[in-house]
Design a protein around this motif. Structure first.
Motif, mmCIF file in Angstrom:
data_model
loop_
_atom_site.group_PDB
_atom_site.id
_atom_site.type_symbol
_atom_site.label_atom_id
_atom_site.label_comp_id
_atom_site.label_asym_id
_atom_site.label_seq_id
_atom_site.Cartn_x
_atom_site.Cartn_y
_atom_site.Cartn_z
ATOM 1 N N LEU A 1 84.660 50.368 23.835
ATOM 2 C CA LEU A 1 84.455 51.325 22.748
ATOM 3 C C LEU A 1 84.033 52.702 23.247
ATOM 4 O O LEU A 1 83.950 53.642 22.463
ATOM 5 C CB LEU A 1 83.408 50.786 21.766
ATOM 6 C CG LEU A 1 83.822 49.557 20.971
ATOM 7 C CD1 LEU A 1 82.660 49.045 20.136
ATOM 8 C CD2 LEU A 1 85.032 49.846 20.111
ATOM 9 N N ALA A 2 83.784 52.816 24.533
ATOM 10 C CA ALA A 2 83.426 54.114 25.118
ATOM 11 C C ALA A 2 84.626 55.054 25.017
ATOM 12 O O ALA A 2 85.773 54.614 24.926
ATOM 13 C CB ALA A 2 83.023 53.933 26.579
ATOM 14 N N ARG B 1 86.532 56.449 30.544
ATOM 15 C CA ARG B 1 87.084 55.318 31.301
ATOM 16 C C ARG B 1 88.136 55.795 32.288
ATOM 17 O O ARG B 1 88.154 55.372 33.443
ATOM 18 C CB ARG B 1 87.664 54.283 30.345
ATOM 19 C CG ARG B 1 86.571 53.592 29.530
ATOM 20 C CD ARG B 1 87.138 52.544 28.623
ATOM 21 N NE ARG B 1 87.640 53.222 27.429
ATOM 22 C CZ ARG B 1 88.635 52.780 26.688
ATOM 23 N NH1 ARG B 1 89.258 51.675 26.988
ATOM 24 N NH2 ARG B 1 89.005 53.439 25.625
ATOM 25 N N VAL B 2 88.990 56.682 31.854
ATOM 26 C CA VAL B 2 90.032 57.205 32.731
ATOM 27 C C VAL B 2 89.446 58.174 33.746
ATOM 28 O O VAL B 2 89.901 58.256 34.884
ATOM 29 C CB VAL B 2 91.136 57.889 31.893
ATOM 30 C CG1 VAL B 2 92.159 58.578 32.777
ATOM 31 C CG2 VAL B 2 91.812 56.876 30.994
ATOM 32 N N VAL C 1 88.995 64.821 40.815
ATOM 33 C CA VAL C 1 87.932 65.821 40.909
ATOM 34 C C VAL C 1 86.579 65.125 40.771
ATOM 35 O O VAL C 1 86.339 64.408 39.799
ATOM 36 C CB VAL C 1 88.100 66.893 39.806
ATOM 37 C CG1 VAL C 1 87.004 67.927 39.878
ATOM 38 C CG2 VAL C 1 89.467 67.536 39.896
ATOM 39 N N GLN C 2 85.707 65.337 41.737
ATOM 40 C CA GLN C 2 84.415 64.647 41.753
ATOM 41 C C GLN C 2 83.573 64.976 40.521
ATOM 42 O O GLN C 2 82.914 64.107 39.969
ATOM 43 C CB GLN C 2 83.631 65.005 43.014
ATOM 44 C CG GLN C 2 82.298 64.279 43.083
ATOM 45 C CD GLN C 2 81.574 64.530 44.385
ATOM 46 O OE1 GLN C 2 82.129 65.068 45.324
ATOM 47 N NE2 GLN C 2 80.329 64.125 44.428
ATOM 48 N N ARG C 3 83.587 66.215 40.059
ATOM 49 C CA ARG C 3 82.797 66.627 38.901
ATOM 50 C C ARG C 3 83.191 65.816 37.669
ATOM 51 O O ARG C 3 82.335 65.370 36.911
ATOM 52 C CB ARG C 3 83.000 68.117 38.636
ATOM 53 C CG ARG C 3 82.242 68.648 37.441
ATOM 54 C CD ARG C 3 82.521 70.129 37.226
ATOM 55 N NE ARG C 3 83.941 70.458 37.190
ATOM 56 C CZ ARG C 3 84.704 70.361 36.097
ATOM 57 N NH1 ARG C 3 84.199 69.934 34.978
ATOM 58 N NH2 ARG C 3 85.977 70.695 36.144
ATOM 59 N N ILE C 4 84.476 65.583 37.482
ATOM 60 C CA ILE C 4 84.952 64.804 36.338
ATOM 61 C C ILE C 4 84.524 63.346 36.485
ATOM 62 O O ILE C 4 84.109 62.707 35.514
ATOM 63 C CB ILE C 4 86.480 64.927 36.182
ATOM 64 C CG1 ILE C 4 86.845 66.374 35.846
ATOM 65 C CG2 ILE C 4 87.006 63.976 35.112
ATOM 66 C CD1 ILE C 4 88.327 66.650 35.838
ATOM 67 N N ARG C 5 84.610 62.803 37.702
ATOM 68 C CA ARG C 5 84.169 61.419 37.927
ATOM 69 C C ARG C 5 82.687 61.266 37.610
ATOM 70 O O ARG C 5 82.273 60.278 36.995
ATOM 71 C CB ARG C 5 84.445 61.003 39.373
ATOM 72 C CG ARG C 5 85.911 60.777 39.673
ATOM 73 C CD ARG C 5 86.109 60.064 41.003
ATOM 74 N NE ARG C 5 85.425 60.698 42.119
ATOM 75 C CZ ARG C 5 85.964 61.611 42.928
ATOM 76 N NH1 ARG C 5 87.201 62.000 42.740
ATOM 77 N NH2 ARG C 5 85.271 62.126 43.921
ATOM 78 N N ALA D 1 81.125 58.932 34.716
ATOM 79 C CA ALA D 1 80.140 57.899 35.032
ATOM 80 C C ALA D 1 78.886 58.068 34.188
ATOM 81 O O ALA D 1 78.310 57.081 33.700
ATOM 82 C CB ALA D 1 79.794 57.946 36.522
ATOM 83 N N ALA D 2 78.455 59.309 33.970
ATOM 84 C CA ALA D 2 77.277 59.567 33.132
ATOM 85 C C ALA D 2 77.537 59.135 31.694
ATOM 86 O O ALA D 2 76.661 58.545 31.045
ATOM 87 C CB ALA D 2 76.908 61.040 33.191
ATOM 88 N N GLU D 3 78.725 59.384 31.192
ATOM 89 C CA GLU D 3 79.064 58.973 29.821
ATOM 90 C C GLU D 3 79.089 57.452 29.695
ATOM 91 O O GLU D 3 78.582 56.892 28.719
ATOM 92 C CB GLU D 3 80.426 59.557 29.436
ATOM 93 C CG GLU D 3 80.849 59.227 28.030
ATOM 94 C CD GLU D 3 80.013 59.915 26.969
ATOM 95 O OE1 GLU D 3 79.914 59.362 25.854
ATOM 96 O OE2 GLU D 3 79.462 60.996 27.240
ATOM 97 N N LEU D 4 79.661 56.776 30.667
ATOM 98 C CA LEU D 4 79.679 55.317 30.631
ATOM 99 C C LEU D 4 78.275 54.737 30.770
ATOM 100 O O LEU D 4 77.942 53.736 30.131
ATOM 101 C CB LEU D 4 80.606 54.766 31.711
ATOM 102 C CG LEU D 4 82.094 55.005 31.459
ATOM 103 C CD1 LEU D 4 82.914 54.542 32.646
ATOM 104 C CD2 LEU D 4 82.552 54.325 30.188
ATOM 105 N N ALA D 5 77.440 55.384 31.573
ATOM 106 C CA ALA D 5 76.055 54.937 31.700
ATOM 107 C C ALA D 5 75.335 55.067 30.361
ATOM 108 O O ALA D 5 74.571 54.172 29.963
ATOM 109 C CB ALA D 5 75.333 55.740 32.774
#
Length: 63
Positions: A15-16, A21-22, A28-32, A36-40
């Motif tokens: 549901l995230a 997820r993508v 780009v590391q900034r996007i990753r 990751a922060a959003e999934l956390a």
């Protein structure tokens, strides 16, 4: 602290927001990092029992 239920966490991740997820696979590391922060935040919301910022109006796209 109780043991989290794997199926409820899996459902929360599904549901995230799709961009998060993508975004974990972005070149780009900034996007990753943002993904990751959003999934956390999604996982923390699931552990706390809150629904988070899920918008029911968001269109679900098949992957």
């Amino acid at each position: 602290m109780t043991q989290p239920d794997p199926s409820s966490l899996a459902q929360s991740l599904l549901l995230a927001p799709a961009w998060a997820r993508v975004g974990l696979t972005a070149p780009v590391q900034r996007i990753r990092e943002q993904a990751a922060a959003e999934l956390a935040q999604t996982i923390i919301g699931a552990l706390e029992g809150s629904q988070g910022r899920y918008d029911a109006r968001q269109m679900a796209l098949p992957l």
